[in-house]
Design a protein around this motif. Structure first.
Motif, PDB file in Angstrom:
ATOM      1  N   SER A  40       8.195  -9.164   3.724  1.00 45.65           N
ATOM      2  CA  SER A  40       6.784  -8.835   3.880  1.00 45.65           C
ATOM      3  C   SER A  40       6.303  -8.028   2.678  1.00 45.65           C
ATOM      4  CB  SER A  40       6.564  -8.022   5.162  1.00 45.65           C
ATOM      5  OG  SER A  40       7.170  -6.746   5.048  1.00 45.65           O
ATOM      6  N   ALA A  41       5.006  -8.063   2.448  1.00 48.29           N
ATOM      7  CA  ALA A  41       4.442  -7.346   1.306  1.00 48.29           C
ATOM      8  C   ALA A  41       4.712  -5.848   1.399  1.00 48.29           C
ATOM      9  CB  ALA A  41       2.937  -7.612   1.230  1.00 48.29           C
ATOM     10  N   GLY A  42       4.626  -5.320   2.607  1.00 48.26           N
ATOM     11  CA  GLY A  42       4.855  -3.895   2.779  1.00 48.26           C
ATOM     12  C   GLY A  42       6.271  -3.491   2.429  1.00 48.26           C
ATOM     13  N   TYR A  43       7.230  -4.315   2.858  1.00 44.58           N
ATOM     14  CA  TYR A  43       8.623  -3.973   2.557  1.00 44.58           C
ATOM     15  C   TYR A  43       8.945  -4.216   1.090  1.00 44.58           C
ATOM     16  CZ  TYR A  43      13.622  -3.354   2.947  1.00 44.58           C
ATOM     17  OH  TYR A  43      14.902  -2.882   2.768  1.00 44.58           O
ATOM     18  N   LEU A  46       8.533  -1.463  -1.221  1.00 45.75           N
ATOM     19  CA  LEU A  46       9.606  -0.473  -1.235  1.00 45.75           C
ATOM     20  C   LEU A  46      10.839  -0.999  -1.959  1.00 45.75           C
ATOM     21  CD1 LEU A  46       9.435   0.689   2.497  1.00 45.75           C
ATOM     22  CD2 LEU A  46       8.615   1.959   0.509  1.00 45.75           C
ATOM     23  N   ASN A  47      11.151  -2.262  -1.695  1.00 45.26           N
ATOM     24  CA  ASN A  47      12.366  -2.873  -2.236  1.00 45.26           C
ATOM     25  C   ASN A  47      12.027  -4.283  -2.701  1.00 45.26           C
ATOM     26  OD1 ASN A  47      14.847  -4.161  -2.646  1.00 45.26           O
ATOM     27  ND2 ASN A  47      15.851  -3.071  -0.971  1.00 45.26           N
ATOM     28  N   PRO A  48      11.782  -4.495  -3.988  1.00 47.76           N
ATOM     29  CA  PRO A  48      11.356  -5.807  -4.479  1.00 47.76           C
ATOM     30  C   PRO A  48      12.410  -6.887  -4.343  1.00 47.76           C
ATOM     31  CG  PRO A  48      11.777  -4.303  -6.299  1.00 47.76           C
ATOM     32  CD  PRO A  48      11.800  -3.479  -5.054  1.00 47.76           C
ATOM     33  N   ASN A  49      13.660  -6.499  -4.054  1.00 47.96           N
ATOM     34  CA  ASN A  49      14.697  -7.505  -3.821  1.00 47.96           C
ATOM     35  C   ASN A  49      14.578  -8.149  -2.446  1.00 47.96           C
ATOM     36  OD1 ASN A  49      15.865  -7.152  -6.341  1.00 47.96           O
ATOM     37  ND2 ASN A  49      17.302  -5.588  -5.623  1.00 47.96           N
TER      38      ASN A  49
END
Length: 209
Positions: A40-43, A46-49
């Protein structure tokens, strides 16, 4: 206060386990990986991986399981789970942490997701990964036989927690890591820790208890 984004049994397990072992304040944020919440965009902010774990420490999101283990253990030196910078065992500790990340965690991912490399020859990818994994178990078991009971001899370190998680991941493989005798002894020592039981209760896990 730490905030750990986790999924039960995933690579976040070792970070969660350390936070419990260290008895430091933390909160958990469940990531529903089956529903694809990690993409998800929100996650991803935080973590682009797009994988777990992510650990927010002092307001800063950090990722990569091995890095988080090193970071958390260093931040809480009173527990003695990470040799200090001037400790003679510091080099060996870092060696084992990176060795586990490269020679076990990486091929384990290929075992479970061979299609990420070659969907047309997934069986070959998986066979190659298994060979690398079992060769690593051979080396680790020999090391523990000669130098154990822990990776740093008589000294428990965060690397042993990491190794135990990786053994757990192989529980359904044709030859699980804990079937090597000295690795089995280490696994039983680690699973006997009260923090392991608490970890299983909080993540709702039952296999390999």
């Amino acid at each position: 206060m730490y905030r750990l984004y986790y999924s039960p049994g995933a690579a976040s397990l070792v970070v969660h386990w350390l936070l419990i072992e260290l008895d430091v304040p933390h909160e958990l944020a469940l990531v529903d990986t089956k529903a694809g919440q990690q993409k998800s965009a929100g996650y991803l902010a935080l973590n682009p991986n797009g994988v777990v774990p992510t650990l927010v420490a002092d307001g800063q999101p950090l990722y990569e399981a091995a890095a988080l283990v090193l970071h958390v253990a260093d931040r809480h030196p009173q527990a003695g789970l990470a040799p200090a910078l001037d400790d003679p065992q510091r080099g060996a500790y870092l060696q084992w942490m990176l060795n586990l990340a490269n020679t076990l965690q990486s091929p384990l991912r290929l075992w479970w997701y061979p299609q990420d490399i070659d969907a047309d020859h997934a069986d070959r990818v998986q066979a190659g990964a298994r060979g690398r994994i079992e060769a690593t178990w051979d080396r680790l078991d020999a090391h523990l036989a000669a130098n154990g009971p822990y990776l740093l001899g008589d000294r428990l370190s965060a690397a042993d927690f990491y190794l135990t998680m990786l053994m757990r991941w192989t529980r359904n493989m044709p030859r699980p890591g804990h079937t090597w005798p000295h690795l089995a002894t280490l696994a039983e020592r680690m699973k006997a820790r009260p923090s392991f039981r608490t970890l299983y209760e909080r993540e709702g896990l039952t296999e390999w208890a």
